[in-house]
Write an enzyme that holds these catalytic residues in place. Structure first.
Site, mmCIF file in Angstrom:
data_model
loop_
_atom_site.group_PDB
_atom_site.id
_atom_site.type_symbol
_atom_site.label_atom_id
_atom_site.label_comp_id
_atom_site.label_asym_id
_atom_site.label_seq_id
_atom_site.Cartn_x
_atom_site.Cartn_y
_atom_site.Cartn_z
ATOM 1 N N HIS A 53 42.825 57.410 66.131
ATOM 2 C CA HIS A 53 42.141 56.144 65.843
ATOM 3 C C HIS A 53 42.129 55.308 67.118
ATOM 4 O O HIS A 53 42.998 55.463 67.988
ATOM 5 C CB HIS A 53 42.856 55.386 64.734
ATOM 6 C CG HIS A 53 42.729 56.021 63.391
ATOM 7 N ND1 HIS A 53 43.058 55.364 62.225
ATOM 8 C CD2 HIS A 53 42.297 57.254 63.010
ATOM 9 C CE1 HIS A 53 42.828 56.154 61.188
ATOM 10 N NE2 HIS A 53 42.383 57.316 61.643
ATOM 11 N N GLU A 55 43.012 52.313 67.684
ATOM 12 C CA GLU A 55 44.252 51.560 67.903
ATOM 13 C C GLU A 55 45.334 52.452 68.504
ATOM 14 O O GLU A 55 46.026 52.058 69.446
ATOM 15 C CB GLU A 55 44.785 50.992 66.575
ATOM 16 C CG GLU A 55 43.831 50.054 65.881
ATOM 17 C CD GLU A 55 43.001 50.722 64.786
ATOM 18 O OE1 GLU A 55 42.847 50.112 63.725
ATOM 19 O OE2 GLU A 55 42.507 51.845 65.010
#
Length: 150
Positions: A53, A55
């Site tokens: 992801h 993040e």
């Protein structure tokens, strides 16, 4: 333009890169001391990695740049509310602040489904600001999923 909007625009630019790569368009930027430390966009499909992801990738790059997996004093800007995995990574990295764009009513672990970052039972809490450039952040996701449905 305020500082949060400025850095969220950088996260949106990362989301555009994900869109061009055929990934769900999410972008993230790690900032400390007013400077960008790292940025990334979603990559699970291309990297064949379910943990890739935006993040997580941005936190990995920031930790590498800082020479430490602890990112105290850092702010993570991300175009959508983080999921459980990403919220957990923010806690483990000791990120001080999260700024997100669009809420995620189906998978958000910050304000929508769960409130992990403010849970007093955990050993670290993250200050949260949501809704920064929410319309633009939501629009890029809507555009991606509209095309998928055609």
């Amino acid at each position: 333009m305020d500082r949060d909007e400025l850095f969220m625009r950088l996260a949106l630019a990362e989301a555009e890169k994900a869109l061009l790569a055929g990934e769900v368009p999410v972008g993230a930027v790690v900032v400390r001391g007013g400077e960008v430390v790292a940025s990334a966009h979603n990559g699970p499909v291309g990297l064949k990695d379910p943990s890739a992801h935006a993040e997580i990738l941005a936190l990995r790059r920031a930790a590498e740049a800082e020479g430490n997996y602890r990112l105290a004093g850092a702010t993570l800007y991300v175009t959508i509310e983080p999921c459980l995995m990403c919220a957990g990574a923010l806690i483990h990295a000791r990120v001080s602040r999260l700024v997100f764009g669009a809420p995620d009513p189906k998978g958000g672990a910050v304000v929508s489904l769960y409130e992990v970052l403010g849970d007093g039972r955990l050993n670290h809490r993250v200050e949260v600001t949501g809704g920064v450039l929410s319309e633009a952040c939501g629009e890029i996701l809507s555009r991606f999923f509209r095309k998928k449905r055609l």
